[in-house]
Design a protein around this motif. Structure first.
Motif, PDB file in Angstrom:
ATOM      1  N   GLY A   1       0.793  -1.217   0.000  1.00  0.00           N
ATOM      2  CA  GLY A   1       0.000   0.000   0.000  1.00  0.00           C
ATOM      3  C   GLY A   1       0.826   1.268   0.000  1.00  0.00           C
ATOM      4  O   GLY A   1       2.023   1.264   0.282  1.00  0.00           O
ATOM      5  N   ARG A   2       0.170   2.384  -0.336  1.00  0.00           N
ATOM      6  CA  ARG A   2       0.801   3.705  -0.316  1.00  0.00           C
ATOM      7  C   ARG A   2       0.332   4.442   0.925  1.00  0.00           C
ATOM      8  O   ARG A   2      -0.871   4.585   1.169  1.00  0.00           O
ATOM      9  CB  ARG A   2       0.415   4.493  -1.573  1.00  0.00           C
ATOM     10  N   LEU A   3       1.263   4.897   1.747  1.00  0.00           N
ATOM     11  CA  LEU A   3       0.928   5.536   3.012  1.00  0.00           C
ATOM     12  C   LEU A   3       0.196   6.858   2.749  1.00  0.00           C
ATOM     13  O   LEU A   3       0.682   7.730   2.032  1.00  0.00           O
ATOM     14  CB  LEU A   3       2.205   5.803   3.814  1.00  0.00           C
ATOM     15  N   LEU A   4      -0.992   7.014   3.367  1.00  0.00           N
ATOM     16  CA  LEU A   4      -1.760   8.248   3.263  1.00  0.00           C
ATOM     17  C   LEU A   4      -1.545   9.156   4.476  1.00  0.00           C
ATOM     18  O   LEU A   4      -1.627  10.380   4.362  1.00  0.00           O
ATOM     19  CB  LEU A   4      -3.256   7.933   3.134  1.00  0.00           C
ATOM     20  N   GLY A   5      -1.303   8.565   5.620  1.00  0.00           N
ATOM     21  CA  GLY A   5      -1.100   9.376   6.809  1.00  0.00           C
ATOM     22  C   GLY A   5      -1.067   8.524   8.060  1.00  0.00           C
ATOM     23  O   GLY A   5      -1.399   7.341   8.037  1.00  0.00           O
ATOM     24  N   LYS A   6      -0.637   9.130   9.151  1.00  0.00           N
ATOM     25  CA  LYS A   6      -0.534   8.443  10.430  1.00  0.00           C
ATOM     26  C   LYS A   6      -1.200   9.268  11.515  1.00  0.00           C
ATOM     27  O   LYS A   6      -1.243  10.501  11.439  1.00  0.00           O
ATOM     28  CB  LYS A   6       0.934   8.194  10.803  1.00  0.00           C
ATOM     29  N   VAL A   7      -1.682   8.556  12.526  1.00  0.00           N
ATOM     30  CA  VAL A   7      -2.266   9.190  13.703  1.00  0.00           C
ATOM     31  C   VAL A   7      -1.632   8.571  14.931  1.00  0.00           C
ATOM     32  O   VAL A   7      -1.469   7.340  15.011  1.00  0.00           O
ATOM     33  CB  VAL A   7      -3.793   8.993  13.745  1.00  0.00           C
ATOM     34  N   SER A   8      -1.250   9.401  15.889  1.00  0.00           N
ATOM     35  CA  SER A   8      -0.684   8.926  17.149  1.00  0.00           C
ATOM     36  C   SER A   8      -1.470   9.561  18.294  1.00  0.00           C
ATOM     37  O   SER A   8      -1.526  10.789  18.407  1.00  0.00           O
ATOM     38  CB  SER A   8       0.803   9.292  17.263  1.00  0.00           C
ATOM     39  N   LEU A   9      -2.113   8.726  19.108  1.00  0.00           N
ATOM     40  CA  LEU A   9      -2.928   9.227  20.211  1.00  0.00           C
ATOM     41  C   LEU A   9      -2.330   8.789  21.545  1.00  0.00           C
ATOM     42  O   LEU A   9      -2.088   7.595  21.749  1.00  0.00           O
ATOM     43  CB  LEU A   9      -4.359   8.679  20.112  1.00  0.00           C
ATOM     44  N   PRO A  10      -2.088   9.710  22.464  1.00  0.00           N
ATOM     45  CA  PRO A  10      -1.625   9.311  23.814  1.00  0.00           C
ATOM     46  C   PRO A  10      -2.803   8.779  24.629  1.00  0.00           C
ATOM     47  O   PRO A  10      -3.892   9.368  24.631  1.00  0.00           O
ATOM     48  CB  PRO A  10      -1.075  10.619  24.387  1.00  0.00           C
ATOM     49  N   LEU A  11      -2.593   7.677  25.308  1.00  0.00           N
ATOM     50  CA  LEU A  11      -3.642   7.066  26.121  1.00  0.00           C
ATOM     51  C   LEU A  11      -3.151   6.985  27.567  1.00  0.00           C
ATOM     52  O   LEU A  11      -2.219   6.244  27.873  1.00  0.00           O
ATOM     53  CB  LEU A  11      -3.980   5.650  25.616  1.00  0.00           C
ATOM     54  N   ASP A  12      -3.761   7.749  28.440  1.00  0.00           N
ATOM     55  CA  ASP A  12      -3.437   7.687  29.865  1.00  0.00           C
ATOM     56  C   ASP A  12      -4.302   6.580  30.475  1.00  0.00           C
ATOM     57  O   ASP A  12      -5.513   6.739  30.641  1.00  0.00           O
ATOM     58  CB  ASP A  12      -3.722   9.025  30.535  1.00  0.00           C
ATOM     59  N   LEU A  13      -3.689   5.453  30.797  1.00  0.00           N
ATOM     60  CA  LEU A  13      -4.425   4.257  31.202  1.00  0.00           C
ATOM     61  C   LEU A  13      -4.645   4.177  32.709  1.00  0.00           C
ATOM     62  O   LEU A  13      -5.141   3.153  33.202  1.00  0.00           O
ATOM     63  CB  LEU A  13      -3.677   3.009  30.727  1.00  0.00           C
ATOM     64  N   ARG A  14      -4.303   5.214  33.458  1.00  0.00           N
ATOM     65  CA  ARG A  14      -4.427   5.128  34.914  1.00  0.00           C
ATOM     66  C   ARG A  14      -5.881   4.966  35.346  1.00  0.00           C
ATOM     67  O   ARG A  14      -6.189   4.152  36.216  1.00  0.00           O
ATOM     68  CB  ARG A  14      -3.822   6.368  35.563  1.00  0.00           C
ATOM     69  N   GLU A  15      -6.796   5.742  34.757  1.00  0.00           N
ATOM     70  CA  GLU A  15      -8.202   5.643  35.151  1.00  0.00           C
ATOM     71  C   GLU A  15      -8.762   4.268  34.829  1.00  0.00           C
ATOM     72  O   GLU A  15      -9.505   3.682  35.620  1.00  0.00           O
ATOM     73  CB  GLU A  15      -9.023   6.730  34.443  1.00  0.00           C
ATOM     74  N   ALA A  16      -8.414   3.747  33.647  1.00  0.00           N
ATOM     75  CA  ALA A  16      -8.904   2.426  33.268  1.00  0.00           C
ATOM     76  C   ALA A  16      -8.361   1.362  34.210  1.00  0.00           C
ATOM     77  O   ALA A  16      -9.069   0.423  34.588  1.00  0.00           O
ATOM     78  CB  ALA A  16      -8.511   2.111  31.822  1.00  0.00           C
ATOM     79  N   ALA A  17      -7.087   1.492  34.608  1.00  0.00           N
ATOM     80  CA  ALA A  17      -6.491   0.527  35.529  1.00  0.00           C
ATOM     81  C   ALA A  17      -7.172   0.552  36.883  1.00  0.00           C
ATOM     82  O   ALA A  17      -7.197  -0.452  37.596  1.00  0.00           O
ATOM     83  CB  ALA A  17      -4.999   0.815  35.684  1.00  0.00           C
ATOM     84  N   GLU A  18      -7.741   1.702  37.241  1.00  0.00           N
ATOM     85  CA  GLU A  18      -8.415   1.831  38.532  1.00  0.00           C
ATOM     86  C   GLU A  18      -9.886   1.475  38.455  1.00  0.00           C
ATOM     87  O   GLU A  18     -10.609   1.561  39.463  1.00  0.00           O
ATOM     88  CB  GLU A  18      -8.251   3.267  39.047  1.00  0.00           C
ATOM     89  N   GLY A  19     -10.372   1.071  37.256  1.00  0.00           N
ATOM     90  CA  GLY A  19     -11.743   0.595  37.138  1.00  0.00           C
ATOM     91  C   GLY A  19     -12.697   1.521  36.424  1.00  0.00           C
ATOM     92  O   GLY A  19     -13.894   1.222  36.350  1.00  0.00           O
ATOM     93  N   THR A  20     -12.234   2.631  35.876  1.00  0.00           N
ATOM     94  CA  THR A  20     -13.099   3.581  35.182  1.00  0.00           C
ATOM     95  C   THR A  20     -12.943   3.420  33.672  1.00  0.00           C
ATOM     96  O   THR A  20     -11.838   3.509  33.150  1.00  0.00           O
ATOM     97  CB  THR A  20     -12.764   5.030  35.566  1.00  0.00           C
ATOM     98  N   ALA A  21     -14.059   3.184  32.979  1.00  0.00           N
ATOM     99  CA  ALA A  21     -14.015   3.103  31.522  1.00  0.00           C
ATOM    100  C   ALA A  21     -13.852   4.498  30.936  1.00  0.00           C
ATOM    101  O   ALA A  21     -14.523   5.446  31.360  1.00  0.00           O
ATOM    102  CB  ALA A  21     -15.284   2.443  30.986  1.00  0.00           C
TER     103      ALA A  21
ATOM    104  N   VAL B   1     -11.736   5.108  20.212  1.00  0.00           N
ATOM    105  CA  VAL B   1     -10.772   4.423  21.076  1.00  0.00           C
ATOM    106  C   VAL B   1     -11.279   4.495  22.505  1.00  0.00           C
ATOM    107  O   VAL B   1     -11.611   5.579  22.994  1.00  0.00           O
ATOM    108  CB  VAL B   1      -9.370   5.069  21.004  1.00  0.00           C
ATOM    109  N   LYS B   2     -11.365   3.336  23.170  1.00  0.00           N
ATOM    110  CA  LYS B   2     -11.747   3.345  24.571  1.00  0.00           C
ATOM    111  C   LYS B   2     -10.915   2.318  25.330  1.00  0.00           C
ATOM    112  O   LYS B   2     -10.336   1.398  24.748  1.00  0.00           O
ATOM    113  CB  LYS B   2     -13.237   3.057  24.752  1.00  0.00           C
ATOM    114  N   ALA B   3     -10.848   2.487  26.630  1.00  0.00           N
ATOM    115  CA  ALA B   3     -10.143   1.544  27.500  1.00  0.00           C
ATOM    116  C   ALA B   3     -10.999   1.284  28.722  1.00  0.00           C
ATOM    117  O   ALA B   3     -11.729   2.170  29.186  1.00  0.00           O
ATOM    118  CB  ALA B   3      -8.777   2.095  27.919  1.00  0.00           C
ATOM    119  N   GLU B   4     -10.922   0.070  29.242  1.00  0.00           N
ATOM    120  CA  GLU B   4     -11.692  -0.281  30.423  1.00  0.00           C
ATOM    121  C   GLU B   4     -10.992  -1.389  31.181  1.00  0.00           C
ATOM    122  O   GLU B   4     -10.220  -2.165  30.614  1.00  0.00           O
ATOM    123  CB  GLU B   4     -13.106  -0.710  30.032  1.00  0.00           C
ATOM    124  N   ALA B   5     -11.260  -1.449  32.470  1.00  0.00           N
ATOM    125  CA  ALA B   5     -10.688  -2.500  33.310  1.00  0.00           C
ATOM    126  C   ALA B   5     -11.324  -3.836  32.950  1.00  0.00           C
ATOM    127  O   ALA B   5     -12.512  -3.907  32.625  1.00  0.00           O
ATOM    128  CB  ALA B   5     -10.914  -2.188  34.781  1.00  0.00           C
TER     129      ALA B   5
END
Length: 455
Positions: free
Chosen positions: A124-144, A167-171
């Motif tokens: 494939g031919r690269l069209l673009g990239k996305v980089s998102l920072p994810l702070d996983l502390r809340e998810a690790a503590e049980g908050t979605a 994008v979502k994270a959950e315990a």
């Protein structure tokens, strides 16, 4: 039993609006949706990478959300406490982690063209990239947490492409068990939590030659099983089969009092197909996973396994697992079907996170990055109402090698010790299937190589 902390990161609802990619090199007149695109999704410091197709929408698509056809789960990352600590560079669960540690980077690259590689080079031919920072502390503590749900630009300028992304994270806490040896060595099984290992089960491996020889034995009761003969006709055969075969293996799981709490029994021999030395998909071997109910063994699940012919990664162990009905004989509910590399091993998994629908489907408006899950996103039903999301996984060692299976089970699927024992018995059956499906021209590993176990 105390579970171990896990976090899962779900990525999905990918869609692309790209005025550049919409113009094929051959000229005009081609609808943008006919132009293939795909994405690679990675979470830094995590070994897995997902490659998925991405629907391309017309440049004038005006809706705030992508069409329903684009709504799907693209990738899921399951992170243990060790994974989270590695991302954070320290313990994510310590007080010191509040200073900003625990941020992972989700990296999504969009390509124009068909998925795959040519001579080791991505086509494939690269069209673009996305980089998102994810702070996983809340998810690790049980908050979605929903980190992003909406359109995001790729590149620069007014005509830049746009990608829809959720994008979502959950315990997702799990019970973790480890065998203290190979299943054929009748090992202990430990529950693991951090650095603590506590024995919870013992296993006894045996080889029998009569299908009806399921003996119920415990320190408190002793009676003969009354399994209906219809289970025998459905899942096994008492008659001898000609040619090469492996049969009669079983693993009984006991609790620490010595009472049997689960059983994995090989009910259909693993037989080499005529003219070959391999177990074929058309004639697989099978195991029943049984649980004790009122002093008798009752079938709970059925595992089929066979030898897949070599592909890019070599031969593999093919498997299919189905949940059996509680009462009468009927069609089982398929929960898992896949292949594990015969040489490298891998993981057997029952994960219904995306089964029956999209776990990232929007049911109402949701907040953007950092917003709480609330009512914005909902899980969809799985093929079996009793089993949703992640169910279990177990490690499988490649053939000819020694290893100790490790088993993870979602806490929502364990209400008592017998529940956990059933998954432990299933993990033992999967591990032994790697040996049962070994080419008959090769020797079995130590512990399975006595003449009585070969035929």
């Amino acid at each position: 039993m105390d579970p171990c902390p896990f976090v899962r990161v779900l990525v999905g609802n990918l869609a692309l609006k790209s005025p550049v990619a919409a113009r094929p090199a051959g000229g005009a007149g081609v609808h943008p949706s006919a132009h293939p695109c795909f994405a690679t999704v990675r979470l830094d410091k995590h070994p897995s990478r997902h490659t998925v197709p991405v629907p391309l929408l017309p440049p004038d698509h005006a809706d705030a959300n992508p069409p329903a056809a684009a709504a799907s789960l693209a990738a899921g990352f399951h992170l243990s406490k060790a994974d989270l600590d590695r991302i954070a560079g320290r313990s994510l669960f310590s007080a010191a982690s509040a200073s900003g540690a625990g941020t992972a980077k989700l990296k999504v690259a969009i390509y124009s063209g068909r998925m795959g590689t040519t001579c080791g080079v991505r086509s494939g031919r690269l069209l673009g990239k996305v980089s998102l920072p994810l702070d996983l502390r809340e998810a690790a503590e049980g908050t979605a947490v929903v980190f992003h749900s909406g359109w995001i630009g790729l590149g620069k300028g007014a005509a830049k492409a746009q990608m829809y992304l959720t994008v979502k994270a959950e315990a997702e806490p799990r019970f973790v068990f480890e065998f203290d040896g190979e299943p054929e060595c009748s090992p202990q099984v430990f529950q693991v939590q951090g650095n603590r290992r506590q024995p919870v089960f013992t296993c006894s491996f045996s080889c029998r030659h009569n299908f009806g020889d399921w003996n119920w034995r415990s320190r408190s009761t002793q009676s003969e099983p009354s399994s209906p003969r219809r289970w025998r006709s459905s899942f096994g055969s008492e008659r001898e089969r000609p040619g090469k075969e492996r049969k009669g293996w079983s693993v009984k799981v006991h609790d620490l009092s010595g009472s049997p709490v689960a059983l994995a029994s090989m009910v259909t021999p693993f037989v080499a197909s005529p003219g070959t030395d391999r177990v074929s998909r058309s004639n697989p071997g099978a195991w029943l996973i049984l649980r004790p109910v009122d002093g008798t063994w009752q079938p709970w699940g059925r595992l089929e396994a066979w030898r897949e012919r070599g592909g890019p990664a070599g031969d593999g162990l093919g498997y299919r697992f189905e949940l059996l009905p509680d009462t009468a004989v009927g069609p089982g509910v398929s929960l898992a079907e896949s292949t594990i590399s015969a040489s490298k091993g891998g993981k057997f998994a029952i994960d219904l996170t995306g089964a029956g629908g999209n776990p990232l489907a929007r049911t109402s408006s949701s907040s953007g990055r950092g917003g709480k899950l609330g009512r914005g996103l909902s899980l969809s039903p799985s093929p079996s109402p009793a089993y949703r999301g992640f169910v279990m996984s177990s490690t499988v060692i490649g053939e000819g090698r020694s290893g100790r299976p490790a088993v993870e089970v979602g806490v929502q699927h364990v209400g008592c010790a017998e529940d956990a024992a059933a998954f432990v018995a299933l993990a033992a059956a999967v591990d032994l299937s790697m040996d049962a499906c070994r080419l008959f021209s090769h020797k079995l590993r130590r512990g399975l190589s006595s003449p009585a176990l070969l035929r």
